[in-house]
Design an enzyme around this catalytic site. Structure first.
Site, PDB file in Angstrom:
ATOM      1  N   HIS A   1     -34.997  -2.201  22.782  1.00 26.70           N
ATOM      2  CA  HIS A   1     -35.847  -3.325  23.211  1.00 26.70           C
ATOM      3  C   HIS A   1     -35.216  -4.640  22.731  1.00 26.70           C
ATOM      4  CE1 HIS A   1     -39.582  -0.802  23.888  1.00 26.70           C
ATOM      5  NE2 HIS A   1     -38.911  -0.002  23.072  1.00 26.70           N
TER       6      HIS A   1
ATOM      7  N   HIS B   1     -33.097   3.908  24.458  1.00 24.32           N
ATOM      8  CA  HIS B   1     -33.200   2.518  24.917  1.00 24.32           C
ATOM      9  C   HIS B   1     -33.402   1.592  23.730  1.00 24.32           C
ATOM     10  CE1 HIS B   1     -37.235   4.295  24.983  1.00 24.32           C
ATOM     11  NE2 HIS B   1     -37.675   3.102  24.604  1.00 24.32           N
TER      12      HIS B   1
HETATM   13  P1  5GP Z   1     -40.587   3.245  23.825  1.00 25.29           P
HETATM   14  O1  5GP Z   1     -42.060   3.336  23.551  1.00 25.29           O
HETATM   15  O2  5GP Z   1     -40.134   4.583  24.307  1.00 25.29           O
HETATM   16  O3  5GP Z   1     -39.754   2.660  22.750  1.00 25.29           O
HETATM   17  O4  5GP Z   1     -40.456   2.189  24.994  1.00 25.29           O
HETATM   18  C1  5GP Z   1     -40.617   2.473  26.323  1.00 25.29           C
HETATM   19  C2  5GP Z   1     -40.754   1.138  26.993  1.00 25.29           C
HETATM   20  O5  5GP Z   1     -40.597   1.343  28.374  1.00 25.29           O
HETATM   21  C3  5GP Z   1     -42.135   0.478  26.784  1.00 25.29           C
HETATM   22  O6  5GP Z   1     -41.960  -0.815  26.240  1.00 25.29           O
HETATM   23  C4  5GP Z   1     -42.740   0.447  28.177  1.00 25.29           C
HETATM   24  O7  5GP Z   1     -43.464  -0.720  28.413  1.00 25.29           O
HETATM   25  C5  5GP Z   1     -41.528   0.560  29.069  1.00 25.29           C
HETATM   26  N1  5GP Z   1     -41.767   1.257  30.312  1.00 25.29           N
HETATM   27  C6  5GP Z   1     -42.503   2.383  30.496  1.00 25.29           C
HETATM   28  N2  5GP Z   1     -42.468   2.767  31.796  1.00 25.29           N
HETATM   29  C7  5GP Z   1     -41.682   1.869  32.434  1.00 25.29           C
HETATM   30  C8  5GP Z   1     -41.265   1.731  33.788  1.00 25.29           C
HETATM   31  O8  5GP Z   1     -41.610   2.512  34.672  1.00 25.29           O
HETATM   32  N3  5GP Z   1     -40.449   0.692  34.079  1.00 25.29           N
HETATM   33  C9  5GP Z   1     -40.048  -0.220  33.143  1.00 25.29           C
HETATM   34  N4  5GP Z   1     -39.265  -1.202  33.530  1.00 25.29           N
HETATM   35  N5  5GP Z   1     -40.430  -0.125  31.850  1.00 25.29           N
HETATM   36  C10 5GP Z   1     -41.234   0.904  31.503  1.00 25.29           C
END
Ligand code: 5GP
Length: 139
Positions: free
Chosen positions: A104, A102
């Site tokens: 951001h 993903h």
């Molecule tokens: P990472 O830390 O893997 O780069 O980002 C994961 C992102 O997913 C975080 O910014 C977190 O807030 C978001 N996130 C985690 N769980 C969920 C969810 O159930 N739904 C949505 N829409 N975002 C989520």
């Protein structure tokens, strides 16, 4: 690391859990981050599964980053942003918490700090209001 079909974004893609969707096509889905670090923080994911960028099929990058660009322009309009932070983590050591690739997209305003990563769940009404602003800018 093996791709886990039960990760939260795989479940969002299958419609098993809700998300505040912004747009989707055959290749990508864009939706609001549930723990936004700034107002309008959203995410773009490819539909094709990979843990992160390093194991992804490179053919996903064109649709993925085309969507990132589209969303970056939309959040700029929606939030009258001064800049856009694009962020992407690979591996827990790098800060990754959800193991489906993903990107951001975060609209930035001069003088407004970024809140902690995966910090606090936002009020769903605020997420819906911000999603509506982004959808309007995408239209
Ligand atoms: P990472 O830390 O893997 O780069 O980002 C994961 C992102 O997913 C975080 O910014 C977190 O807030 C978001 N996130 C985690 N769980 C969920 C969810 O159930 N739904 C949505 N829409 N975002 C989520």
């Amino acid at each position: 690391m093996m791709y886990d079909e039960q990760n939260i974004f795989a479940r969002i893609l299958r419609g098993e859990i809700p998300s505040e969707k912004l747009f989707e096509d055959d290749h990508v889905l864009a939706f609001m981050d549930i723990m936004p670090q700034v107002d309008g923080h959203c995410l773009v994911i490819p539909k094709k599964p990979s843990v992160g960028l390093l194991d992804a099929d490179p053919t996903v990058f064109l649709p993925l980053f085309t969507a990132v660009q589209k969303l970056g322009n939309a959040v700029t309009t929606a939030f009258n942003a001064d800049g856009v932070t694009i962020m992407q983590f690979n591996g827990s050591a790098a800060g990754q918490t959800v193991f489906h690739l993903h990107v951001h997209v975060m609209p930035r305003k001069v003088g407004v700090p970024v809140k902690p990563h995966s910090g606090k769940m936002e009020d769903i009404e605020i997420i819906k209001k911000n999603a509506a602003l982004i959808r309007a800018a995408l239209a």
